[in-house]
Every structure is written in C-alpha cells, then in structure tokens.
Design an enzyme around this catalytic site. Structure first.
Site, mmCIF file in Angstrom:
data_model
loop_
_atom_site.group_PDB
_atom_site.id
_atom_site.type_symbol
_atom_site.label_atom_id
_atom_site.label_comp_id
_atom_site.label_asym_id
_atom_site.label_seq_id
_atom_site.Cartn_x
_atom_site.Cartn_y
_atom_site.Cartn_z
ATOM 1 N N HIS A 18 -3.147 -63.698 -36.966
ATOM 2 C CA HIS A 18 -2.798 -62.367 -37.473
ATOM 3 C C HIS A 18 -4.033 -61.474 -37.412
ATOM 4 C CE1 HIS A 18 -0.361 -59.507 -39.721
ATOM 5 N NE2 HIS A 18 -1.440 -59.221 -40.418
ATOM 6 N N ASP B 194 3.355 -63.187 -43.900
ATOM 7 C CA ASP B 194 1.912 -63.389 -43.703
ATOM 8 C C ASP B 194 1.243 -63.829 -45.000
ATOM 9 O OD1 ASP B 194 1.694 -60.390 -41.654
ATOM 10 O OD2 ASP B 194 2.605 -62.323 -41.262
ATOM 11 N N CYS C 170 22.885 -57.643 -1.842
ATOM 12 C CA CYS C 170 23.690 -57.874 -3.045
ATOM 13 C C CYS C 170 25.122 -58.269 -2.727
ATOM 14 C CB CYS C 170 23.656 -56.650 -3.954
ATOM 15 S SG CYS C 170 24.129 -55.126 -3.133
#
Length: 923
Positions: free
Chosen positions: A128, A164, A728
């Site tokens: 962090h 946290d 495609c």
C-alpha cells in the site's frame, strides 16, 4: 561481470544473503509493478505456483500475465472473485488447486474474498503506497501531497477484512521534496523501493521472522478518491498549501478556479521565491490578489503573500495551453489599421451599406444578419469584396464567424496581413525508401488537428511482420491524451465550424478526402503492407480501394438524411403537426482491429462523419500507421480541428478510457467477442452510451455435391485464405457433402501447393505473413490442439522457416462437432472441413447453426430452391450463395448472436450514428 552482478544484487536486495527457506507463492494483482515483484521473487528462488490477474483487454494481457505466461506459470484471469458477496465456486477451486503457501498482492484492484486471503498457511500480504495507518484507502499518494506531509512511503501489511487495517509487516519512508509530484514520488521511491521491500517481506515470512504489528487508530485517516467538483481551489490559504492542493490533484482530477466565468484547471505547480516577476494581471474569482501571467507561467499568491507558479492551464473545452499564453489563447486583440487598411475598411463599409440599405449608418456594432441580411447576401458580400478589394478571397464561413462590422474588419485586416492563415500542419515524418517510393509516415497522436507526442512521452515499436524489424516508434497514448482528444472532439461538435456546417459542405469535405486517399493509394497500400503484412496487390485493391469507395458512398448520403411526418390524432378544434428529425449523436469513439486497418477505419468513420458526429479513433496497437496517415490527409482535405482525432496505444488503457468516458455518446468496436463484452459493460456502467459491435465469427460454408466444383474449390479457398485468413467473415468451418468430399480436399491441397508464399510487396505473392508474432503463436497452438483432439492434418500446420511471421496454409479434415476446431475461430489460414451425409440438408444446417457466432455463412449448390431454403435457415448476418467475401459499400454488414449487433456499410450504418427526435406542434 562479477562486479555488474553484484551491482544488480545490491540494487534489488537489502542484504546479499542466499536463504535456504523458500515459499510457494500465489501472486494476485496486475501492472508493471506486479510484474517486477514477480520477476524478483523468482530470481530469489521462490516458486510462483500461480498468477491471478485481470482478463486481457482488447486482446492484450496485463504485464504480470505476460511475464508469467512466458515462464510457463499457470495464469488465471478472473474478471471477479465473487458474486453478491459470495465467492465463485469455480474461482476458489482454481485458486486452491495451485497449493500456495502465501498470497502476495503487489498491486490488486479486485476485491479478494477472505476465504482466499486466509487460505494459505502464511495468509496474504499487500503493498500500500502510504505509511499506514495514515491515508488508508485509495489515492494515498495524492493525499500525501494534498495534506502537505513531510514524509511519504509505503507499507506492506497482512491482509484482513478491514480497509487497509491489517497488521504491519514492514514500512519504508522518504522525504517529500518541496516540488515533488505524484509521478516523481512514484518513480523515485515508491516503485523501486516497493519492489525490494516486497521481496524482503516474503523472505522474512519464509524465515519465520516477519513482524505483525497491529495498526494503531491514532493518526489513522481515510480520504476517498477526489472528484472534480471537490477540487476547487480555496484561496484563503498560504502559498504552500495552495501548491500542495494543486500538485496533489495533478493530473487527476485537476485543481481548478473560475476565471472569466469559466473553469480553468491548473497543472505543473511549483513554489516561487524571490521578487514578484513582471506580468499582466489576471483576475481569479475568490482570490484576494490577481494572478500574474508571466513569460514563465501563471504566478499565484497565497494569503501569506508568498508565491507559486503553474506552468499549464486547461480550459473547460479541454484546450491545454502554457499558462504564459493565457491572453493570446482567446480572440486576437484589436489591431490598429494602417492608412492603406483604412481605405479597404471604407470600401467594405460601402459594400455593407449597399447590401443593408435599410440601415441608416454602418457602425462597428452593426450586425450583418440582425440587420436583415440573408444567405444570398453573404454570397454577394464575398463576391463584391473579391472584386473591389484587390482579389481578397473570403469564405462564406468568414461572414458567419464575424457578423458585426467591427469584428469583420478586424478579421479582414488579419487576413490581409497573413495573421489568420491556417497553421501549416507540422508532421514529424518517419521516412523509408521502400516499394520504389519514399514513404512519409506520421507516428504521433493526432489531437485537435495537430500531431503531438503522448503527454508522458511514451512510445512503442510497430513491427514489420515480413521480417520482424521495427518500422518506427509510435506514440503510446495515455489516459490524459484520450481526454484531450475527447475534449477536442466535443468542442468541435458543440462550438466549432463542424457543428454549424451544412450537410452538403460536409459531403464536399468527405469527397475531397476520398480523392486524397485515392491520390495517395500506393503510399497507403505500401504502409498497410509493411505494418499489417497484407499482400500489396490486395492492400491496393481492397484495403485502400474499398476505403476510398466507402468515403465516396457516405459523402453522398450527407444531404439525404431525412426525418418524416407522422399523422397523429388531432386535438380538435386545434390541429397538430408531428415530424421526426435525424440528428447526430455527438462525440463518437471508434476502436478498430488489425486485420484491415484502413478499411475498418473507413467502414466506421465515414458513416460517423456523414451523420455529423465528431470522432476519436483508436487503431489497433500493432497497426497504427495507415490511421495516422489518414489523419494527415483529413487535415489536408480541410476537416476542421477536433473533428477527427487518432490515438494510437493499447486497448487496455486508451480503449478502456474511451468506453468509460462520460462525454462519448457512441462507441463502435470491431474485435473479439470477449473484449466486446467488456466494452459493452463499461459503456453501460459509465453513461449508457450507444454501442455497435462487430465481433468474432465461426462462419459455416456448406458445399453440396451438385455445386460447380471448380468454382466451389476456388471460392472455398478464398473464403478461408483471403488476407491470410485474417478475415472476420472467413469460412471457419466447411461442410462438404460426402460424395465430393475427397475430391474437394484433393483439389484444395493441389491449389495450395501452387500458392506463392513470401514478401507481400512482391506482386506475384499470394500469401503474406501473419499480422504479428503473438497471433502466429496462437495459430500454431490452434493446429496442435486440432491434432491432439484427433482431427486429420492434411496439409500445413507449421511456421515457415524464414524471417517474419509466416505460416503454411493449413487443411484439417475429420473435424467433429465436439472438437475445439469446430467451435472456435482460428482467424488465420486454417481450413476446417467436416463431411456430411449425402442429402442430409437439415442435418448439416443443424451442425452449421450449432455455434454461438453468426457473422457470415455460405452455400454452394446449383439448386436454387435448396439455396434459398438453406439461406433462410442459416443463422447469420450475411449469407453468400455460390460466392464468398462479396461485400459492397452499399450492403449492410454485421452479425447476430455473439458475433455482435449493429451494422457497418449501407444506409443502415447511418442509423448507428444518428438519433431520432420527435417534434409535435399545435396550430
């Protein structure tokens, strides 16, 4: 060599000790930071048993996934880990299968459930970017600067179910310098030292020495992600606090103030000492003291009398300029006229007076149109000025842009002086002598009519698939570049010339652009060949030729877009009139693939522009060059600035931002089904923007025994091998009736042997290289899977041993419905053949429709009744009968089921870029 090795070891390790204890790790996260942590953990001898990262975006894997896949580490790409708060069973089972002893989360944006966090013997650790418990939550680095912290740093903590809040394993800190920014902190300390610390933390756990220090609530803070509306500057603060506020919001969301009744955002702040520099005062709402526009930027003052300076400012419309240019960024200042210019002004005043005969005297404030002038008077004014003022050539638009006489004279004088000439387009070309010509290729982003580097200066190599060499470095657009391009498109649509332009003038510009594309067709085709691997003759005829046709076709539609009148019940005794108007959507985003770079651009952008929209287009990362050349030609054609913007770069960054951007009202995408689903989700969540998707295919081609066999062989090969199979609508699976199956296969193989494979610039080449190496590798794996599942490899299936990304045209037979080859698209030169019983029409139809795709299909038979019956039953957006690959600019093109929705080409394509407004009036 030993010395260099020691340097590297000291750089990435806190101590040069080799430990015996090693762990089995699961890495959960993404980004370059995650990749570096992964690489260094493996260098230290730890075993990474699984990597859990995010799904590929626009076909490009995350850096962590790329590194792990290269090393053969199991990689799992879960879009999410739980649904409605409950862990997804398949996800937890896949996770547990790797047997990790520790989870390492170097950078993770997903919510990881606690039964995963707590599963390993040693639990989970997370990085962090703050010195916890301060700045818990997101934007921690920003808040470190905003709040003026003298220390920055990071924490590695044990994960828990809080925010946290888990115990701290280790922390590192650094000083915050007076003019540090988010970028400088990250690059100088948080990134390199964070990698070292993650490696150290894992080793501490392996050695049983890791700390678990509970976080104190003392000093704990939580600040959410800052929003633009909350980033307004409050001026009653010292200069240092103002500086912190501005640099903490740079670059997102940007600190702002009101100047001249509009929001102006400040970037690039630094503290300024010494005496007050000379400059022009600028009143800022709320500020006690005006700012100063100086030669070095905009000087601002705190309530303590100290100064800061900002280098750049951005206006509401997205224009960013050096702050030193503030007063020259708006309208030009009033110019003093010379004696000669005064004579011209008198001539023009007489012309105005002749036209506006009802006006007693022409003053500076006299408005041409408010005084009764019509559009015919505009033509008369322009012609009379040309005749009586020395051939001065004005455009009708000049009159509309300066309707008051005083402004009109200023405009004329600036033109006479050459001050209002359009800026010459500056292009930093990359030049190459190739194909008997000198190619001049732009390589930067094209934003608001200018070629510019990416804001952060990043570039990437675009590769020539013929030999694997680098063609040039191309700008790698950032989110900030996308935002600038969208702002430019928005301003062009809402305020610029484009939004006021009549439909026929719009068509005239498109015709002019088509002419320029045709004039440069050999150059465009050559660029397309070296950037995409297309055979030059095909690039000239189809890639470029159809692009020119597309622009001409839609140019003709510009002034034919009509609404209708609708009879409704009358509200007697009054009467009503109801009618509809077709209006442009606004700012459109277009994301195109790499197989037909220019043609896919044309298919989508021509309809978009004809409808009156502005656009931001992202070419495929591996094939950006023809799109950038197109941008140059659009400027030469006279398209106003901001109407067309081209941003090369990654789908995961630039493409994702386009799908999320709140100012974009429509996104047109051609690409894979998986990415199409992600884009559709982002478009829905962001602002419900309109979407059209042309996605994957597994197009069936049914060949009956009563066909014209020579033609079926020739067309069937084209259906598969056209454009190297990178098509495609390529026939993904051929169904050949039993009685002609063996003969058909024999003839196909004999024809393949005649094909010349080689340099796509050689006019005699039939088959060029695949577009890029990753795609070639995927095709080889596709063939290996086919063999492994029991299909018969009749021919090919291998890479050709020569430089570049060449693959043999391939034929598989005995393909059964359950096989991978029968279900999934190869998007390459692989013919997949299945045999069906004689006369079993309904049976083969059932097989052909047994797919989630529905882009195209085909049938070969001499029996018209059979052909029509089959065409009615086939579930596809296009059915070819006794032909294949026959597309035309006037015929709508698009798929059904998981091949997408919406149409390119034809009148229907216009509807994708228009909205309908119903108007009812009573009379």
């Amino acid at each position: 060599m030993l010395w260099r090795s020691g340097q590297l070891l000291r750089r990435f390790s806190t101590a040069r000790v080799y430990y015996k204890n090693k762990l089995k790790l699961a890495l959960i996260g993404q980004s370059l930071f995650g990749q570096e942590v992964y690489s260094h953990l493996r260098k230290e001898g730890h075993r990474v048993v699984g990597v859990f990262t995010v799904p590929d975006k626009d076909g490009k894997a995350d850096p962590l996934a790329l590194a792990a896949e290269k090393d053969g580490i199991p990689v799992f790409k879960f879009p999410r880990w739980r649904i409605k708060g409950k862990t997804i069973k398949e996800v937890i089972e896949a996770y547990r299968s790797v047997g990790a002893e520790l989870n390492v989360l170097p950078f993770c944006t997903q919510f990881i459930p606690m039964d995963v966090i707590d599963c390993p013997k040693h639990g989970s650790i997370i990085y962090h970017p703050s010195i916890l418990p301060r700045h818990r939550g997101a934007s921690a680095i920003n808040w470190t600067l905003i709040l003026g912290d003298k220390k920055a740093g990071f924490s590695i903590f044990w994960a828990d179910d809080g925010l946290d809040t888990g115990p701290i394993l280790l922390q590192r800190e650094c000083d915050v310098e007076p003019n540090d920014t988010v970028d400088s902190l990250y690059n100088r300390f948080l990134f390199p030292e964070g990698i070292k610390a993650m490696v150290e933390a894992v080793q501490l756990i392996a050695d049983g020495k890791a700390s678990r220090i509970p976080q104190s609530e003392e000093g704990a803070t939580y600040e959410g992600i800052q929003k633009k509306e909350n980033a307004k500057i409050s001026w009653d603060h010292p200069a240092e606090a103002l500086h912190n506020w501005i640099r903490g919001h740079d670059k997102v969301p940007g600190a702002w103030a009101e100047i001249d009744n509009q929001v102006v955002t400040f970037y690039g702040s630094s503290l300024l000492s010494g005496s007050v520099p000379p400059g022009e005062p600028l009143t800022i709402k709320g500020a006690e003291k005006p700012g100063l526009v100086t030669k070095n930027g905009l000087v601002l003052f705190g309530n303590d009398g100290k100064m800061l300076i900002v280098r750049n400012i951005q206006f509401e419309d997205g224009r960013m300029i050096p702050a030193s240019k503030y007063f020259s960024a708006g309208e030009a200042c009033v110019v003093e006229l010379t004696d000669e210019e005064k004579k011209v002004a008198q001539e023009i005043k007489a012309i105005w007076a002749g036209i506006l005969s009802n006006v007693s005297a022409i003053e500076d404030s006299t408005d041409f149109f408010k005084s009764g002038a019509s559009s015919m008077d505009v033509v008369r004014l322009v012609e009379e000025i040309r005749q009586k003022c020395g051939g001065l050539q004005l455009q009708n638009e000049d009159v509309y842009m300066a309707t008051k006489f005083g402004d009109f004279i200023q405009m004329v004088v600036r033109k006479l002086r050459g001050e209002d000439q359009e800026e010459e387009l500056v292009v930093d070309y990359v030049s190459k002598d190739i194909n008997h010509m000198t190619l001049k290729m732009p390589h930067q982003c094209f934003i608001n009519g200018q070629f510019v580097d990416a804001e952060d200066g990043r570039t990437y190599d675009t590769i020539n698939p013929t030999d694997g060499s680098t063609i040039c470095k191309v700008s790698y657009a950032s989110v900030a570049d996308v935002d600038k391009a969208v702002a430019a498109a928005k301003d062009a649509f809402e305020n610029g010339e484009w939004g006021r332009m009549n439909a026929r003038e719009r068509g005239r510009l498109m015709y002019r652009l088509a002419d320029l594309m045709e004039e440069h067709q050999e150059e465009l085709a050559t660029i397309e060949t070296i950037d995409s691997g297309a055979v030059y003759t095909l690039a000239l005829k189809t890639h470029v030729g159809m692009s020119v046709q597309t622009f001409r076709y839609f140019a003709g539609w510009c002034d034919k877009i009509q609404g209708s009148t609708i009879p409704i019940n009358q509200a007697r005794p009054n009467r009503n009139l109801t009618f509809t108007k077709k209006e442009p959507l606004g700012i459109c985003a277009i994301i195109i693939p790499w197989n037909y770079p220019l043609m896919m651009l044309a298919w989508k952008s021509a309809a978009c522009l004809a409808a009156g929209n502005t656009l931001v287009l992202k070419p495929a990362q591996v094939t950006p060059l023809t799109a950038l050349k197109f941008a140059e030609l659009s400027a030469k054609a006279g398209f106003p600035k901001g109407v067309i913007n081209i941003i090369p770069g990654s789908g995961g960054l630039a493409g994702q931002r386009l799908s999320e951007h709140p100012d974009i009202r429509k996104l047109g995408f051609t690409g894979s089904t998986a990415i199409g689903k992600q884009i559709m989700k982002s478009c829905a969540v962001s602002n419900l923007k309109k979407v059209s998707l042309e996605l994957g295919g597994k197009s069936p081609l049914i060949i009956f025994s009563d066909c014209e066999l020579d033609k079926a062989v020739r067309m069937g090969m084209g259906a598969v091998y056209f454009n190297k199979g990178e098509n495609c609508i390529a026939a993904g699976r051929l169904f050949v009736e039993e009685s002609i199956h063996d003969e058909f296969v024999h003839r196909v193989v004999e024809e393949i042997k005649k094909m010349k494979i080689g340099d796509p610039l050689d006019r005699s080449t039939d088959h060029g290289p695949q577009n890029h190496k990753a795609h070639l590798d995927k095709l080889l794996q596709y063939c290996e899977t086919g063999v492994r599942e029991g299909a018969t490899l009749v021919y090919g299936g291998r890479q050709i041993p020569r430089p570049g990304f060449f693959m043999e045209p391939t034929v598989f037979t005995d393909v059964e419905d359950h096989m991978y080859l029968a279900k999934e698209e190869s998007f390459g030169p692989v013919m997949v053949i299945s045999k069906f019983k004689n006369g079993d029409i309904d049976g083969v139809l059932q097989q052909a429709n047994n797919t989630e795709y529905g882009l195209a299909s085909g049938v070969f038979t001499r029996d018209i009744n059979k052909a029509m019956y089959v065409s009615e039953k086939l579930e596809a957006g296009t059915v070819f009968i006794n032909t294949y690959n026959k597309t035309d600019v006037a015929a709508p093109f698009g798929g059904v089921k998981q091949s997408g929705f919406g149409k390119d080409l034809g009148e229907e394509a216009l509807r994708e870029y228009l909205k309908t407004k119903a108007v009812t009036l009573e009379y």
